[in-house]
Write a protein that holds these residues in place. Structure first.
Motif, mmCIF file in Angstrom:
data_model
loop_
_atom_site.group_PDB
_atom_site.id
_atom_site.type_symbol
_atom_site.label_atom_id
_atom_site.label_comp_id
_atom_site.label_asym_id
_atom_site.label_seq_id
_atom_site.Cartn_x
_atom_site.Cartn_y
_atom_site.Cartn_z
ATOM 1 N N CYS A 11 0.703 -1.079 0.043
ATOM 2 C CA CYS A 11 -0.004 0.076 0.043
ATOM 3 C C CYS A 11 0.944 1.172 -0.080
ATOM 4 O O CYS A 11 1.737 1.293 1.028
ATOM 5 C CB CYS A 11 -0.864 -0.092 1.078
ATOM 6 S SG CYS A 11 -1.704 1.606 1.610
ATOM 7 N N CYS A 14 0.096 3.146 3.738
ATOM 8 C CA CYS A 14 0.768 2.949 4.772
ATOM 9 C C CYS A 14 2.094 1.804 4.900
ATOM 10 O O CYS A 14 2.666 1.739 5.821
ATOM 11 C CB CYS A 14 -0.235 2.307 5.735
ATOM 12 S SG CYS A 14 -0.647 0.542 5.148
ATOM 13 N N HIS A 50 -4.763 0.758 0.360
ATOM 14 C CA HIS A 50 -5.794 0.165 1.075
ATOM 15 C C HIS A 50 -7.139 0.937 0.598
ATOM 16 O O HIS A 50 -7.005 2.162 0.653
ATOM 17 C CB HIS A 50 -5.773 -0.066 2.490
ATOM 18 C CG HIS A 50 -4.655 -0.934 2.810
ATOM 19 N ND1 HIS A 50 -3.617 -0.823 3.452
ATOM 20 C CD2 HIS A 50 -4.681 -2.377 2.664
ATOM 21 C CE1 HIS A 50 -2.855 -1.791 3.734
ATOM 22 N NE2 HIS A 50 -3.437 -2.726 3.370
ATOM 23 N N CYS A 55 -5.292 5.591 4.499
ATOM 24 C CA CYS A 55 -4.299 5.421 3.406
ATOM 25 C C CYS A 55 -4.453 6.185 2.384
ATOM 26 O O CYS A 55 -3.190 6.445 1.515
ATOM 27 C CB CYS A 55 -4.504 3.873 3.008
ATOM 28 S SG CYS A 55 -4.135 2.560 4.570
HETATM 29 ZN ZN LIG Z 1 -2.599 1.011 3.881
#
Ligand SMILES: [Zn+2]
Length: 92
Positions: A11, A14, A50, A55
């Motif tokens: 991702c 994050c 995500h 995110c």
């Molecule tokens: Zn994420």
């Protein structure tokens, strides 16, 4: 014995890895467009995030991890449109 593993992607918000199908794909097409690609079928370079508002926000923060992952840049307007589309996907 080898276990069949699902493909994973990182991702851009994050930096954690998750199964590809649980992430939202953003594609930078060969023609230079940057699109939300919920089905993961658009050709071109992809970035994954995500389906989570935090995110998505992080992907755009601090100069934009998203743009680094896509090796692309977008105008402020295009970035705002893309972000809006991503946020709409979160609610889908
Ligand atoms: Zn994420």
């Amino acid at each position: 014995m080898k276990t069949a593993r699902e493909p994973e992607r990182t991702c851009v918000g994050c930096r954690e890895r998750s199964p590809k199908r649980s992430l939202l794909r953003i594609a930078a097409t060969p023609s230079g467009e940057i699109l939300v690609d919920p089905r993961g079928r658009t050709p071109g370079r992809g970035a994954y995030v995500h389906r989570d508002a935090a995110c998505v926000a992080a992907a755009f923060a601090r100069g934009g991890a998203l743009w680094r992952a896509l090796r692309a840049q977008a105008s402020t307007d295009a970035a705002a449109r893309l972000r809006h589309e991503m946020e709409r996907e979160l609610q889908a």
